[in-house]
Design an enzyme around this catalytic site. Sequence first.
Site, PDB file in Angstrom:
ATOM      1  N   HIS A  22      -3.599   0.327  -3.024  1.00 29.75           N
ATOM      2  CA  HIS A  22      -3.995  -0.300  -1.769  1.00 29.75           C
ATOM      3  C   HIS A  22      -3.331   0.058  -0.612  1.00 29.75           C
ATOM      4  CE1 HIS A  22      -5.246  -3.327  -4.788  1.00 29.75           C
ATOM      5  NE2 HIS A  22      -6.046  -3.940  -3.822  1.00 29.75           N
ATOM      6  N   ASP A  37      -7.725   0.539  -1.165  1.00 32.91           N
ATOM      7  CA  ASP A  37      -8.527  -0.556  -0.922  1.00 32.91           C
ATOM      8  C   ASP A  37      -7.855  -1.142   0.255  1.00 32.91           C
ATOM      9  OD1 ASP A  37     -10.493   0.134  -2.839  1.00 32.91           O
ATOM     10  OD2 ASP A  37     -10.408  -2.122  -3.733  1.00 32.91           O
TER      11      ASP A  37
HETATM   12 ZN   LIG Z   1      -9.430  -5.680  -1.663  1.00 29.11          ZN
END
Ligand SMILES: [Zn+2]
Length: 272
Positions: free
Chosen positions: A227, A83
């Site tokens: 991430h 993400d």
């Molecule tokens: Zn996020």
Amino acid sequence: MRHPRAHVWKAAAGLGAGGATLAGLRTAAGHPVRSAPTLAAAGAGLAAGGIMVYQCLTPRSWLYGPVFWHARTTERVVALTFDDGPCHPYTEQLLEILDHEEVKATFFQIGNNVRREPNLSAEVASQHIVGNHTYDHPHLVWRRPGTVRAQLQRAQEAIHDATGTLPRLFRVPHGGYGPQVIATAEELGFRCVGWSVMAWDWDRPPWEAIERRILHGLAPGGVSLLHDGQDTDAFPKADRSHTVAAVPHIIRSLKASGYGFLTLPDLMDLER
Ligand SMILES: [Zn+2]
């Protein structure tokens, strides 16, 4: 048409409001607060309210509509998801690792970051699946449907301009799916996605801790969350070096345990 489960939450809301109202009416009518029926009504109201709040905050939400967070399978397959990208230089480093390991993954990109790094976004889309992660990463759980729609559409435009593709998957920032978030995303044709394991990698723990947390939490059909960016920040404020360092170890450990890797759409297809 909405998923039938999309309306179950109204029953919970009714139970919550009904329980609280009944307890209030009984108390107002002079019944002792500690009588069994009053306590039962208040308890039911509180429990229903608690479930409703919890369901707004969990990435495994089910009450307000379907959120895909794992596949029910005994097959040793998982989906790696990343993400908050694209974010130079971490996204390129991940692409190299994934290419070297011959693993396909799913990237939930932020529209603002796609505008900043359109070529990087396109490179991701040419090899992996890209999902929509809003335009600038707000908390949407209590926001109006109009705000949710604007965030999704702005990000969709940015991703389409950069990659020529229109994502069909959506992951809400910060994991909180309110009922209006799922309803709006589904109206726009998205499938909502959560995760089964994450590693708190935004706190930049040592890569060994990131690897341990992911391996500990992954099971057949699981979806990991890591991430490659940090909100709308760019390098050097965004630092994902520990995550990038952990990923080759995660992949090799999983391969050694007999796991294969699927994109999210392929993992979803397993359930059909
Ligand atoms: Zn996020």
